[in-house]
Enzyme design. Structure first.
Site, PDB file in Angstrom:
ATOM      1  N   SER A  78      36.960  43.977  41.913  1.00 43.99           N
ATOM      2  CA  SER A  78      37.645  42.896  41.216  1.00 43.99           C
ATOM      3  C   SER A  78      36.779  42.206  40.173  1.00 43.99           C
ATOM      4  CB  SER A  78      38.160  41.861  42.227  1.00 43.99           C
ATOM      5  OG  SER A  78      39.114  42.447  43.072  1.00 43.99           O
ATOM      6  N   HIS A 122      35.095  37.228  40.941  1.00 43.06           N
ATOM      7  CA  HIS A 122      36.087  37.150  39.872  1.00 43.06           C
ATOM      8  C   HIS A 122      35.547  36.343  38.695  1.00 43.06           C
ATOM      9  CE1 HIS A 122      39.565  37.646  43.023  1.00 43.06           C
ATOM     10  NE2 HIS A 122      38.751  38.679  42.974  1.00 43.06           N
TER      11      HIS A 122
END
Length: 323
Positions: free
Chosen positions: A183, A235
């Protein structure tokens, strides 16, 4: 992580592009063709992640390690590829110990055992089949289009460096848990898309709509990162890294038209002053952030001591769950 896994969840020539092409957000004021690359790196990354997950499940071998009716493996018909009990891993995947053994990101091993390679290997591991499918579908949706427009070298660099940036920030703030997933790299591609839109602003059609759509997607994904078991620091770190890299690697020359009574001809393509400024600022910011982050990490610094509220960026406690 101590008792849980933090997932990061989240050659040929192109024909001339005209103003009626509704299948592309980029509408250019040009009649000459641009290079359109064949996407092969992104599909290769997807295949590699699938292969690694299969290898992890092979090593995990749940039936050999879990015995008893109350701790039965999920989908036992898969044999050694069956999943850990859902109480242990609700994402249909391996155990935390297997992920750790296969290269998950763990602060203690990176700092005290000098296993810096985990900053990269964790990008290729996933906590479960649900985690894997979500990330790979997102990668296909985002990455293939970018690779077609900018080529495999630039997209590959953004993917890898953004993943590294996400791992560094994650290690600074999540030091009592392990973390896996692509991610951070995916958010790097999203960040690069945003900076590409800003630095190539003049060649976009429907600028406001494109900007709003992209910001909405980014906000939703960062918002989901506030849920438990999701590594939002990966992230954020990946997004910031990719945002800087977009100004460096995804810059397009700007151009204008010289009009006459009979026809219009394209002037020499060149970069604008603001693109040079953004390029320099992005390079300096990227180098400083990665250098400072790496030095802090390998010195054993705890990011939470320097930012008392930052832990809420990865998991925001509510009446429905605790962090």
């Amino acid at each position: 992580m101590a008792n849980r896994d933090s997932e990061r969840g989240g050659g040929g020539k192109q024909n001339s592009i005209n103003n009626n092409n509704n299948n592309n957000n980029y509408i250019y004021d040009e009649s000459s063709s641009d290079t359109h690359w064949t996407s092969w790196l992104v599909p290769l990354i997807v295949v590699a992640n699938l292969a690694v997950f299969i290898a992890v499940m092979f090593v995990n071998d749940c039936p050999k390690k879990i015995i008893g009716p109350n701790k039965a493996c999920v989908a036992r018909f898969l044999g050694r590829f069956s999943f850990q009990p859902l109480r242990e891993n609700p994402l249909f995947g391996p155990s935390s110990s297997t992920l750790e053994r296969m290269g998950a990101l763990e602060w203690g091993k990176v700092v005290h055992e000098h296993q810096g390679w985990r900053l990269v290997t964790c990008m290729w591991l996933h906590a479960g089949i649900l985690h894997l499918l979500t990330n790979m579908l997102s990668l296909i949706f985002i990455g293939i289009r970018l690779e077609q427009q900018f080529g495999f070298i630039r997209v590959g660099l953004i993917y890898l460096i953004s993943g590294l940036g996400g791992s560094i920030l994650s290690s600074l703030f999540l030091q009592e848990s392990i973390s896996v997933g692509a991610s951070g790299a995916l958010f790097g591609l999203l960040g690069a898309m945003l900076s590409e839109l800003l630095t190539n602003w003049t060649i976009y059609a429907n600028k406001a709509a494109a900007l709003f759509t992209l910001l909405f997607i980014i906000a939703i994904n960062l918002g989901l990162g506030l849920l438990p078991r999701v590594d939002n620091f990966a992230h954020i770190g990946g997004f910031i890294t990719g945002f800087c890299l977009g100004f460096i690697l995804l810059v397009r020359p700007q151009h204008g038209w010289e009009s006459s009574r009979t026809n219009a001809s394209l002037t020499k393509r060149k970069y604008s002053i603001y693109q040079y400024v953004l390029f320099i600022v992005a390079v300096l910011l990227l180098v400083v952030c990665l250098t400072v982050g790496s030095v802090m990490l390998f010195k054993g610094e705890n990011g939470n001591k320097h930012c008392k509220w930052c832990h809420r960026l990865s998991c925001f406690p509510t009446s429905k769950w605790t962090c």
